[in-house]
Design an enzyme around this catalytic site. Structure first.
Site, mmCIF file in Angstrom:
data_model
loop_
_atom_site.group_PDB
_atom_site.id
_atom_site.type_symbol
_atom_site.label_atom_id
_atom_site.label_comp_id
_atom_site.label_asym_id
_atom_site.label_seq_id
_atom_site.Cartn_x
_atom_site.Cartn_y
_atom_site.Cartn_z
ATOM 1 N N HIS A 62 -8.227 0.788 -4.308
ATOM 2 C CA HIS A 62 -9.162 0.553 -3.200
ATOM 3 C C HIS A 62 -9.871 1.871 -2.911
ATOM 4 O O HIS A 62 -9.268 2.806 -2.387
ATOM 5 C CB HIS A 62 -8.347 0.055 -1.998
ATOM 6 C CG HIS A 62 -9.126 -0.102 -0.727
ATOM 7 N ND1 HIS A 62 -8.528 -0.319 0.498
ATOM 8 C CD2 HIS A 62 -10.470 -0.076 -0.471
ATOM 9 C CE1 HIS A 62 -9.451 -0.419 1.439
ATOM 10 N NE2 HIS A 62 -10.642 -0.257 0.888
ATOM 11 N N HIS A 82 -1.029 -1.338 -4.441
ATOM 12 C CA HIS A 82 -2.306 -1.030 -3.788
ATOM 13 C C HIS A 82 -2.411 0.484 -3.555
ATOM 14 O O HIS A 82 -1.562 1.080 -2.893
ATOM 15 C CB HIS A 82 -2.381 -1.781 -2.462
ATOM 16 C CG HIS A 82 -3.693 -1.686 -1.761
ATOM 17 N ND1 HIS A 82 -4.768 -2.481 -2.078
ATOM 18 C CD2 HIS A 82 -4.111 -0.886 -0.751
ATOM 19 C CE1 HIS A 82 -5.792 -2.183 -1.283
ATOM 20 N NE2 HIS A 82 -5.420 -1.197 -0.472
ATOM 21 N N ASP A 90 -4.728 3.504 -2.065
ATOM 22 C CA ASP A 90 -5.838 3.800 -1.153
ATOM 23 C C ASP A 90 -6.409 5.186 -1.434
ATOM 24 O O ASP A 90 -5.783 6.190 -1.099
ATOM 25 C CB ASP A 90 -5.346 3.727 0.296
ATOM 26 C CG ASP A 90 -5.087 2.288 0.723
ATOM 27 O OD1 ASP A 90 -6.008 1.462 0.597
ATOM 28 O OD2 ASP A 90 -3.956 1.998 1.157
ATOM 29 N N MET A 139 -9.063 7.892 -0.538
ATOM 30 C CA MET A 139 -9.967 8.284 0.567
ATOM 31 C C MET A 139 -10.463 9.703 0.317
ATOM 32 O O MET A 139 -9.683 10.569 -0.092
ATOM 33 C CB MET A 139 -9.224 8.236 1.902
ATOM 34 C CG MET A 139 -8.544 6.899 2.162
ATOM 35 S SD MET A 139 -7.852 6.840 3.822
ATOM 36 C CE MET A 139 -6.864 5.341 3.741
ATOM 37 N N MET A 181 -12.221 4.184 -0.924
ATOM 38 C CA MET A 181 -12.886 4.401 0.376
ATOM 39 C C MET A 181 -13.563 5.759 0.269
ATOM 40 O O MET A 181 -13.066 6.769 0.796
ATOM 41 C CB MET A 181 -11.846 4.365 1.503
ATOM 42 C CG MET A 181 -11.394 2.955 1.835
ATOM 43 S SD MET A 181 -9.796 2.943 2.688
ATOM 44 C CE MET A 181 -8.717 2.996 1.282
ATOM 45 N N MET A 212 -11.279 -6.083 5.206
ATOM 46 C CA MET A 212 -10.516 -5.129 6.013
ATOM 47 C C MET A 212 -10.182 -5.757 7.367
ATOM 48 O O MET A 212 -11.068 -6.299 8.045
ATOM 49 C CB MET A 212 -11.315 -3.844 6.255
ATOM 50 C CG MET A 212 -11.548 -2.967 5.041
ATOM 51 S SD MET A 212 -10.072 -2.487 4.127
ATOM 52 C CE MET A 212 -9.111 -1.649 5.388
ATOM 53 N N GLY A 259 -4.770 -4.325 6.163
ATOM 54 C CA GLY A 259 -4.732 -3.598 7.427
ATOM 55 C C GLY A 259 -3.950 -4.329 8.495
ATOM 56 O O GLY A 259 -4.357 -5.411 8.927
ATOM 57 N N GLY A 260 -2.825 -3.754 8.908
ATOM 58 C CA GLY A 260 -2.040 -4.341 9.987
ATOM 59 C C GLY A 260 -1.383 -5.663 9.652
ATOM 60 O O GLY A 260 -1.005 -6.421 10.548
ATOM 61 N N GLY A 262 -9.099 3.948 6.810
ATOM 62 C CA GLY A 262 -8.834 5.366 7.003
ATOM 63 C C GLY A 262 -7.360 5.709 7.163
ATOM 64 O O GLY A 262 -6.921 6.760 6.732
ATOM 65 N N PHE A 263 -6.606 4.814 7.763
ATOM 66 C CA PHE A 263 -5.203 5.135 8.059
ATOM 67 C C PHE A 263 -4.320 3.898 7.941
ATOM 68 O O PHE A 263 -4.778 2.783 8.199
ATOM 69 C CB PHE A 263 -5.083 5.694 9.487
ATOM 70 C CG PHE A 263 -5.942 6.908 9.698
ATOM 71 C CD1 PHE A 263 -5.488 8.167 9.341
ATOM 72 C CD2 PHE A 263 -7.237 6.772 10.210
ATOM 73 C CE1 PHE A 263 -6.300 9.286 9.504
ATOM 74 C CE2 PHE A 263 -8.059 7.878 10.376
ATOM 75 C CZ PHE A 263 -7.592 9.147 10.016
ATOM 76 N N GLY A 264 -3.066 4.154 7.601
ATOM 77 C CA GLY A 264 -2.071 3.087 7.632
ATOM 78 C C GLY A 264 -1.578 2.909 9.061
ATOM 79 O O GLY A 264 -1.845 3.738 9.940
ATOM 80 N N GLY A 265 -0.863 1.834 9.301
ATOM 81 C CA GLY A 265 -0.179 1.642 10.581
ATOM 82 C C GLY A 265 -1.076 1.319 11.759
ATOM 83 O O GLY A 265 -0.668 1.513 12.904
ATOM 84 N N SER A 294 0.860 -1.190 0.000
ATOM 85 C CA SER A 294 0.000 0.000 0.000
ATOM 86 C C SER A 294 0.888 1.230 0.000
ATOM 87 O O SER A 294 1.637 1.469 0.955
ATOM 88 C CB SER A 294 -0.885 0.008 1.248
ATOM 89 O OG SER A 294 -1.354 1.324 1.466
ATOM 90 N N GLY A 312 1.265 -1.893 4.128
ATOM 91 C CA GLY A 312 1.830 -0.557 3.959
ATOM 92 C C GLY A 312 2.999 -0.364 4.885
ATOM 93 O O GLY A 312 4.165 -0.443 4.505
#
Ligand code: DX5
Ligand code: ZN
Length: 215
Positions: free
Chosen positions: A64, A31, A33, A35, A66, A135, A174-175, A140-143, A6, A195
């Site tokens: 992707h 990937h 993202d 948003m 969002m 998901m 995600g994660g 909404g956010f990386g990390g 990502s 990511g």
């Protein structure tokens, strides 16, 4: 296992180099993202940036979305000829119509489920899509921290795909990291998005190899 880095976690000041580096390090998809600040509380990548990414990328794009007003965004990104466009089922009243629209443009359509959305919602859609993205964080956010609820969702989705004889990849986002990759593989995931894990590593190649469990 396919790996889709990502680019949200890339260094945007050196985006060209970052894209070239992941393409040369074993990534299978890029990937992206997107948003909109409405569907999720963050605003990220628009068509100008995707145009720049598409110019350097030697691997196919995985977009992707969002966003609210999904058809508007689908039209914005079609021209970059991504391999996949995925959108959230929670936001689209007429997913089957949009899936057909994307496919008619020669692009593989996919559906995304938020962590709380049950796999059973795909019962009558699964044969129409090329990918389902599960998901494993709130989008909404990386990390963010990985949510283990995704394991049972992967298993339920694998069962649905087999029961309906569908041809569709299972992607998890995600994660994701080198520690949970083996269990995601065992549960039945086909594509891992990562990511933070890849872009914060000292070797993109080693991080991608760890996600593919190539030791
Ligand atoms: C979250 C995005 C993810 C995210 C993954 O809304 O869809 O693609 O950037 O980043 P990590 O791997 O850092 O969780
Ligand atoms: Zn994503």
């Amino acid at each position: 296992m396919y790996v889709a880095p990502s680019i949200l976690s890339a260094d945007f000041g050196r985006l060209n180099e970052e894209i070239a580096a992941i393409c040369d390090s074993g990534a299978d998809l890029i990937h992206v993202d997107v948003m909109d600040g409405h569907f999720v509380p963050n605003l990220t990548i628009g068509p100008l940036v995707v145009e720049a990414v598409a110019k350097v990328a030697t691997k196919p794009l995985d977009i992707h979305l969002m966003v609210e007003n999904i058809p508007f965004f689908v039209d914005l990104f079609l021209k970059f000829n991504p391999k996949f466009i995925t959108f959230h089922i929670e936001e689209e009243k007429h997913p089957l119509r949009l899936i057909q629209y994307i496919r008619d443009k020669g692009i593989s359509p996919g559906i995304v489920l938020n962590p709380h959305t049950p796999v059973s919602t795909l019962e009558h859609i699964i044969t129409e899509v090329d990918m389902v993205l599960l998901m494993s964080v709130n989008p909404g956010f990386g990390g963010q921290k990985f949510m283990p609820v995704v394991y049972e969702k992967i298993r339920a989705l694998r069962e649905l795909i087999e029961r309906k004889n569908a041809k569709c990849l299972i992607e998890v986002d995600g994660g994701v990291n080198g520690l949970n990759a083996p269990e995601l593989d065992e549960a039945g995931a086909d594509v891992l998005v990562a990511g933070n894990y890849i872009f914060s590593s000292s070797s993109y190649e080693e991080a991608i190899r760890a996600l593919k469990m190539q030791f």
